[in-house]
Enzyme design. Sequence first.
Site, PDB file in Angstrom:
ATOM      1  N   HIS A 135       0.807  -1.215   0.000  1.00 55.29           N
ATOM      2  CA  HIS A 135       0.000   0.000   0.000  1.00 55.29           C
ATOM      3  C   HIS A 135       0.844   1.271   0.000  1.00 55.29           C
ATOM      4  O   HIS A 135       0.416   2.296  -0.537  1.00 55.29           O
ATOM      5  CB  HIS A 135      -0.977  -0.032   1.178  1.00 55.29           C
ATOM      6  CG  HIS A 135      -2.010  -1.108   1.029  1.00 55.29           C
ATOM      7  ND1 HIS A 135      -2.495  -1.832   2.092  1.00 55.29           N
ATOM      8  CD2 HIS A 135      -2.625  -1.592  -0.088  1.00 55.29           C
ATOM      9  CE1 HIS A 135      -3.380  -2.713   1.642  1.00 55.29           C
ATOM     10  NE2 HIS A 135      -3.468  -2.585   0.332  1.00 55.29           N
ATOM     11  N   HIS A 148      -8.050  -7.586  -7.955  1.00 56.26           N
ATOM     12  CA  HIS A 148      -8.379  -8.438  -6.801  1.00 56.26           C
ATOM     13  C   HIS A 148      -8.634  -7.517  -5.597  1.00 56.26           C
ATOM     14  O   HIS A 148      -7.840  -7.426  -4.681  1.00 56.26           O
ATOM     15  CB  HIS A 148      -7.248  -9.416  -6.500  1.00 56.26           C
ATOM     16  CG  HIS A 148      -6.968 -10.384  -7.608  1.00 56.26           C
ATOM     17  ND1 HIS A 148      -6.294 -10.030  -8.755  1.00 56.26           N
ATOM     18  CD2 HIS A 148      -7.290 -11.694  -7.754  1.00 56.26           C
ATOM     19  CE1 HIS A 148      -6.195 -11.091  -9.551  1.00 56.26           C
ATOM     20  NE2 HIS A 148      -6.799 -12.097  -8.969  1.00 56.26           N
ATOM     21  N   SER A 153      -6.649  -1.850  -0.766  1.00 62.11           N
ATOM     22  CA  SER A 153      -6.207  -1.059  -1.916  1.00 62.11           C
ATOM     23  C   SER A 153      -7.322  -0.199  -2.517  1.00 62.11           C
ATOM     24  O   SER A 153      -7.058   0.956  -2.893  1.00 62.11           O
ATOM     25  CB  SER A 153      -5.577  -1.958  -2.976  1.00 62.11           C
ATOM     26  OG  SER A 153      -6.454  -2.986  -3.380  1.00 62.11           O
ATOM     27  N   GLY A 175     -10.569 -11.369 -12.109  1.00 57.38           N
ATOM     28  CA  GLY A 175      -9.868 -10.135 -12.421  1.00 57.38           C
ATOM     29  C   GLY A 175      -8.864 -10.267 -13.548  1.00 57.38           C
ATOM     30  O   GLY A 175      -8.709  -9.347 -14.362  1.00 57.38           O
ATOM     31  N   ASP A 212      -3.154  -8.070  -7.397  1.00 57.91           N
ATOM     32  CA  ASP A 212      -2.818  -8.564  -6.057  1.00 57.91           C
ATOM     33  C   ASP A 212      -3.543  -9.891  -5.809  1.00 57.91           C
ATOM     34  O   ASP A 212      -4.456  -9.964  -4.990  1.00 57.91           O
ATOM     35  CB  ASP A 212      -3.227  -7.494  -5.030  1.00 57.91           C
ATOM     36  CG  ASP A 212      -3.090  -7.961  -3.598  1.00 57.91           C
ATOM     37  OD1 ASP A 212      -2.297  -8.886  -3.353  1.00 57.91           O
ATOM     38  OD2 ASP A 212      -3.794  -7.408  -2.734  1.00 57.91           O
TER      39      ASP A 212
END
Length: 280
Positions: free
Chosen positions: A19, A42, A99, A143, A163
């Site tokens: 992050h 994701h 995220s 995704g 991710d």
Amino acid sequence: MLSYKHGFHSGNHADIIKHMTLCLMLRCLNRKEKPYIVIDTHSGSGLYRLDGFMAQKNQEFKTGIAKIADNEKLKELVPEFYKVYEEANFEMKNAYPGSPFFESELARESDKLTFIDLHSGEFETLRSNFKKDPRINIQCRDGLEALNALLPPTPRRGMVFIDPPYEDKSEYTDLVKAVKLGTRKWNTGIFVIWYPVLGKLRDHSKNITQELKRLNLPMLQAELCVEPQDEEFGMCGSGMLILNYPYGLDEILSPVIDELYKSLGNKGGLARLKVLNPLE
């Protein structure tokens, strides 16, 4: 496989490098007035309770956010991270943002966001958390497969944030295939990929790095291992691979990686930031 829920791991050391890197990526994108798009493949639910059942089961947040919540050096280096972290705790006590929360808070009104998650429960929570934001398109689908339909996007400026849970070994090969296809369809797009560093007999981090390096696109690697790599079990660290990385990202990310290692690393761990393919 749909057993993975990020709530069990929220706020751990992997989330912190992930992050903080994401925050710096968004800072780079925000430097220009031209709108951009972020596609998060994701997304998870976007916001997690650190005092809830999942986070409390293994208390992985003690390896991450609990150690750097008051770190003054990191507050200077990545103020965006702490701004969003405070906002998350304003909305929900004892929270840690995922995220999508970072992306929605740091993107501007003119930018577009696409959040994707295949897990129906995570998708419903994600939709509930962000349904009032007109900038955001939320989808329940695979995704990586979605990239074929979504790329190239409008606007043509922006990034894909990937991710995966890596529950199955096939996810590594699926990711490489998706990124290869994605970079062919959107060769100016930034692709940001998180990967785990597992025990030596189960680790695929070197393979995925070499496969993506062969694309011969500008590529930056940041990796933080908080403890020595075991032979078989456990996740000792994680890393970020950034294709078509923005100019100057390595300079602003380098002191962050150094400070994270000082704050989160144990004896025998490692931290590195390396340009694998330079900018032209």
